[in-house]
Design an enzyme around this catalytic site. Structure first.
Site, PDB file in Angstrom:
ATOM      1  N   HIS A 194     -88.560 -18.470 -37.539  1.00  0.00           N
ATOM      2  CA  HIS A 194     -88.906 -19.627 -36.702  1.00  0.00           C
ATOM      3  C   HIS A 194     -87.888 -20.764 -36.907  1.00  0.00           C
ATOM      4  O   HIS A 194     -88.253 -21.862 -37.341  1.00  0.00           O
ATOM      5  CB  HIS A 194     -90.329 -20.114 -37.014  1.00  0.00           C
ATOM      6  CG  HIS A 194     -90.899 -20.991 -35.932  1.00  0.00           C
ATOM      7  ND1 HIS A 194     -92.244 -21.021 -35.637  1.00  0.00           N
ATOM      8  CD2 HIS A 194     -90.319 -21.860 -35.082  1.00  0.00           C
ATOM      9  CE1 HIS A 194     -92.450 -21.900 -34.657  1.00  0.00           C
ATOM     10  NE2 HIS A 194     -91.286 -22.409 -34.301  1.00  0.00           N
ATOM     11  N   GLU A 233     -97.527 -16.464 -38.699  1.00  0.00           N
ATOM     12  CA  GLU A 233     -96.391 -16.882 -39.537  1.00  0.00           C
ATOM     13  C   GLU A 233     -96.876 -17.437 -40.865  1.00  0.00           C
ATOM     14  O   GLU A 233     -97.896 -18.125 -40.883  1.00  0.00           O
ATOM     15  CB  GLU A 233     -95.567 -17.945 -38.791  1.00  0.00           C
ATOM     16  CG  GLU A 233     -94.889 -17.351 -37.579  1.00  0.00           C
ATOM     17  CD  GLU A 233     -94.217 -18.398 -36.702  1.00  0.00           C
ATOM     18  OE1 GLU A 233     -94.084 -19.551 -37.132  1.00  0.00           O
ATOM     19  OE2 GLU A 233     -93.843 -18.038 -35.582  1.00  0.00           O
ATOM     20  N   ARG A 287     -93.906 -18.787 -28.832  1.00  0.00           N
ATOM     21  CA  ARG A 287     -94.952 -18.703 -29.842  1.00  0.00           C
ATOM     22  C   ARG A 287     -95.313 -17.231 -30.005  1.00  0.00           C
ATOM     23  O   ARG A 287     -95.368 -16.485 -29.009  1.00  0.00           O
ATOM     24  CB  ARG A 287     -96.208 -19.459 -29.393  1.00  0.00           C
ATOM     25  CG  ARG A 287     -96.110 -20.953 -29.519  1.00  0.00           C
ATOM     26  CD  ARG A 287     -96.101 -21.410 -30.978  1.00  0.00           C
ATOM     27  NE  ARG A 287     -96.014 -22.853 -31.107  1.00  0.00           N
ATOM     28  CZ  ARG A 287     -94.880 -23.537 -31.270  1.00  0.00           C
ATOM     29  NH1 ARG A 287     -93.727 -22.912 -31.327  1.00  0.00           N
ATOM     30  NH2 ARG A 287     -94.909 -24.849 -31.411  1.00  0.00           N
TER      31      ARG A 287
END
Ligand code: 8YV
Length: 313
Positions: free
Chosen positions: A278, A260, A231
């Site tokens: 991601h 993000e 993360r």
């Protein structure tokens, strides 16, 4: 009693179709005014299907007074307010196991990319720079030292891949794992000092927030590389940008970011950084397996009140 399921964001199309087929599913993301919809209809839902990105905050859980189960598409549950769910006795499932290999593959690919300059070399060839001279020399991977922050299922799979590259592996966890054949390093700073490559594969959330800070990056040093497939919150992004811009570390391969899809603009021009959107679990096979597990959890919950892969309940 019919099982009404609220879907708060877009999911894999195949999962959306099967959820609509099997349950009385309502897409919250289609509502022009989600708060007004929840105020009127929130009490009708027994289930919530969400994703690692959207999770479920306390406000959403509060707006669903009849909620019994939350099923999330992803292994990470840091965006779900587990305390709020626990207080209400709400069961929570995630999708562990099925994404381990693809996340570990991506982590290793990203490590190779940043060390050997694959993406940067590809840009070099496409720009036509090859005819003007050779690409700068890169960094050896085989036989080097790999530090892993978070030796869970995914960290373990990354370590196994590293053995094929004759790398020495050490790891830092909350506590040593009895089964791991690697040396445990209780101090993350010491692990970073030792490692040529520091891979972040721990869970996100408050407990790990900014574990990799300016001090850890200083220990990694100008010859060390950071890889993050966990993360964005685990790494203090401002410190990482500083370290990369001033070449205080050799490079970074990042699949995750603090905000993000925002990527710090200072990173965009750096060839020492590999930037990925991601996508570690993003293969057709793994995303389908995750979708199957979300469905299996919900069907099991509706049938028996239990979950296959519970985080809570
Ligand atoms: C997401 C992830 O599931 O599993 C996780 O925790 O972060 C990813 O696999 C994916 O981005 C879909 O939300």
């Amino acid at each position: 009693m019919t099982f009404r399921l609220l879907q708060n964001g877009r999911l894999l199309p195949a999962l959306e179709s099967v959820l609509t087929e099997k349950f009385d599913t309502h897409p919250l993301w289609r509502e022009a005014d989600p708060s007004a919809f929840l105020a009127r209809h929130g009490s009708e839902f027994s289930g919530l299907v969400t994703s690692a990105r959207l999770g479920a905050d306390a406000a959403l859980i509060d707006a669903l007074p009849g909620l019994k189960v939350i099923a999330t598409f992803g292994i990470g549950h840091d965006a779900i307010d587990l305390e709020a769910a626990r207080r209400r006795g709400i069961a929570v499932s995630n999708t562990p196991g099925v994404l381990t290999d693809c996340v570990a593959d991506l982590a290793f690919g990203a490590l190779l990319d940043v060390a050997r300059g694959l993406s940067a070399a590809d840009r070099f060839v496409r720009r036509g720079d090859w005819s003007r001279g050779p690409f700068p020399l890169t960094t050896r991977v085989s036989g080097r030292k790999l530090g892993i922050l978070g030796l869970g299922r995914i960290g373990g799979a990354i370590a196994r891949r590293a053995s094929g590259f004759d790398m020495e592996v050490r790891y830092c966890n909350r506590r040593p794992s009895d089964l791991a054949p690697y040396r445990y390093e209780p101090s993350l700073s010491a692990l970073a000092r030792w490692a040529d490559f520091l891979v972040v594969s721990c869970a996100g959330g408050a407990e790990t927030r900014h574990r990799v800070d300016a001090g850890v990056l200083a220990e990694l040093g100008p010859r060390g590389f950071l890889v993050n497939v966990s993360r964005g919150s685990v790494v203090e992004e401002a410190a990482l940008v500083e370290a990369l811009v001033h070449q205080r570390i050799a490079g970074a391969a990042l699949d995750v970011f603090e905000h993000e899809p925002h990527v710090p603009s200072a990173l965009l021009s750096l060839d020492t950084v590999v930037l990925l959107p991601h996508l570690a679990s993003g293969t057709q096979e793994t995303r389908q397996a995750m979708a199957d597990l979300v469905l299996a959890n919900l069907e099991r919950f509706v049938g028996t009140g239990t979950l296959l892969t519970p985080v809570l309940g």
